[in-house]
Motif scaffolding. Structure first.
Motif, PDB file in Angstrom:
ATOM      1  N   LEU A 174       4.708   1.941   7.797  1.00 16.75           N
ATOM      2  CA  LEU A 174       5.160   1.235   9.180  1.00 16.75           C
ATOM      3  C   LEU A 174       4.314   1.948  10.109  1.00 16.75           C
ATOM      4  N   ASN A 175       3.436   0.991  10.888  1.00 18.89           N
ATOM      5  CA  ASN A 175       2.454   1.432  11.868  1.00 18.89           C
ATOM      6  C   ASN A 175       1.458   2.119  11.124  1.00 18.89           C
ATOM      7  N   ASP A 176       1.108   1.896   9.935  1.00 19.20           N
ATOM      8  CA  ASP A 176      -0.130   2.464   9.289  1.00 19.20           C
ATOM      9  C   ASP A 176       0.132   3.991   8.558  1.00 19.20           C
ATOM     10  N   LYS A 177       1.529   4.365   8.656  1.00 19.46           N
ATOM     11  CA  LYS A 177       2.060   5.462   8.144  1.00 19.46           C
ATOM     12  C   LYS A 177       3.159   5.364   6.895  1.00 19.46           C
ATOM     13  N   PRO A 178       2.886   6.171   5.951  1.00 20.59           N
ATOM     14  CA  PRO A 178       4.031   6.044   4.846  1.00 20.59           C
ATOM     15  C   PRO A 178       5.226   6.183   5.533  1.00 20.59           C
ATOM     16  N   CYS A 200      14.006  11.115  -2.358  1.00 20.67           N
ATOM     17  CA  CYS A 200      13.758  12.259  -1.514  1.00 20.67           C
ATOM     18  C   CYS A 200      12.580  12.262  -0.793  1.00 20.67           C
ATOM     19  N   ILE A 201      11.390  11.505  -1.366  1.00 17.27           N
ATOM     20  CA  ILE A 201      10.259  11.409  -0.451  1.00 17.27           C
ATOM     21  C   ILE A 201      10.511  10.558   0.623  1.00 17.27           C
ATOM     22  N   LEU A 233       2.900  13.739   5.000  1.00 18.78           N
ATOM     23  CA  LEU A 233       2.808  13.740   3.609  1.00 18.78           C
ATOM     24  C   LEU A 233       2.327  14.874   3.073  1.00 18.78           C
ATOM     25  N   ASP A 234       1.308  15.667   3.386  1.00 18.13           N
ATOM     26  CA  ASP A 234       0.897  17.232   3.082  1.00 18.13           C
ATOM     27  C   ASP A 234       2.074  17.976   2.836  1.00 18.13           C
ATOM     28  N   GLU A 235       3.083  17.808   3.724  1.00 17.90           N
ATOM     29  CA  GLU A 235       4.475  18.835   3.541  1.00 17.90           C
ATOM     30  C   GLU A 235       5.098  18.476   2.247  1.00 17.90           C
ATOM     31  N   ILE A 236       5.057  17.125   2.198  1.00 12.96           N
ATOM     32  CA  ILE A 236       5.971  16.638   0.798  1.00 12.96           C
ATOM     33  C   ILE A 236       5.082  16.948  -0.442  1.00 12.96           C
TER      34      ILE A 236
END
Length: 72
Positions: A28-32, A54-55, A65-68
């Motif tokens: 969405l708007n170039d973000k996962p 969960c993701i 994303l790094d924290e996930i």
């Protein structure tokens, strides 16, 4: 403006011990934004569904994303 208008999907195939996994990442708007995982062997499907949910929930809360990825 409806958020879904900027939603894009990208699917990749990965070979694993659970057979082929198809991972779809919606952006969405170039973000996962959310993740869907489908595998070719049903034994692992419930586990990968839980991981994908969960993701997706963490992404929709705004977690990076790094924290996930770090604990996975």
């Amino acid at each position: 403006m409806n958020k879904i208008q900027n939603l894009e999907s990208h699917t990749t195939r990965h070979e694993t011990g659970c057979g082929a996994l198809y991972v779809t990442i919606d952006t969405l708007n170039d973000k996962p934004y959310q993740v869907f995982i489908q595998n070719t062997q049903c034994g692992c499907q419930s586990a990968v569904n839980v991981i994908a949910r969960c993701i997706s929930a963490r992404l929709q809360e705004g977690t990076s994303l790094d924290e996930i990825i770090k604990p996975l």
